[in-house]
Design a protein around this motif. Sequence first.
Motif, short mmCIF file in Angstrom:
data_model
loop_
_atom_site.label_atom_id
_atom_site.label_comp_id
_atom_site.label_asym_id
_atom_site.label_seq_id
_atom_site.Cartn_x
_atom_site.Cartn_y
_atom_site.Cartn_z
N VAL A 26 -0.25 -2.26 -9.35
CA VAL A 26 -0.50 -1.00 -8.65
C VAL A 26 -1.61 -0.22 -9.37
O VAL A 26 -2.52 0.32 -8.73
CB VAL A 26 0.80 -0.16 -8.54
CG1 VAL A 26 0.49 1.27 -8.14
CG2 VAL A 26 1.75 -0.80 -7.55
N GLU A 81 -5.00 -1.65 -8.51
CA GLU A 81 -5.45 -1.25 -7.17
C GLU A 81 -5.94 0.19 -7.17
O GLU A 81 -6.94 0.51 -6.54
CB GLU A 81 -4.33 -1.44 -6.14
CG GLU A 81 -4.06 -2.87 -5.79
CD GLU A 81 -5.27 -3.63 -5.26
OE1 GLU A 81 -6.07 -3.05 -4.49
OE2 GLU A 81 -5.43 -4.81 -5.63
N TRP A 102 0.81 -1.22 0.00
CA TRP A 102 0.00 0.00 0.00
C TRP A 102 0.84 1.26 0.00
O TRP A 102 0.40 2.31 -0.46
CB TRP A 102 -0.99 -0.02 1.16
CG TRP A 102 -2.01 -1.10 0.93
CD1 TRP A 102 -2.11 -2.30 1.57
CD2 TRP A 102 -3.04 -1.11 -0.06
NE1 TRP A 102 -3.12 -3.05 1.04
CE2 TRP A 102 -3.72 -2.34 0.04
CE3 TRP A 102 -3.45 -0.21 -1.04
CZ2 TRP A 102 -4.78 -2.68 -0.78
CZ3 TRP A 102 -4.52 -0.54 -1.86
CH2 TRP A 102 -5.17 -1.77 -1.73
N VAL A 107 1.35 1.89 -3.65
CA VAL A 107 0.10 2.39 -4.24
C VAL A 107 -0.08 3.87 -3.89
O VAL A 107 -0.37 4.69 -4.77
CB VAL A 107 -1.12 1.56 -3.76
CG1 VAL A 107 -2.42 2.20 -4.21
CG2 VAL A 107 -1.03 0.13 -4.28
#
Length: 88
Positions: free
Chosen positions: A78, A81, A3, A6
């Motif tokens: 990525v 997401e 994350w 991301v």
Amino acid sequence: MDWETVSFVFSSRLRLKILLKLSKSKNTPKQLSISLKQPMSHVSKALKQLNERQLVECLTPSRRKGRLYDITQSGSKVLDEIGKIGRE
């Protein structure tokens, strides 16, 4: 999913636009600079950052000019997401 990565991409419009462009076709920094209407220095810096996180790769690292870049599998994940975040 990482994350932090991301968030790193999501926090920069230019990094996100570069990944989106490279997901459609391989490009040189100059092509990206022209199509995204961004200074070459900004594109080069963003590519370096994305490359360090292994989200893009230089396909022609031995060339000084006209280096060709492509998105990596991690870069594609990525983007997937980020696409999910945008739909929520």
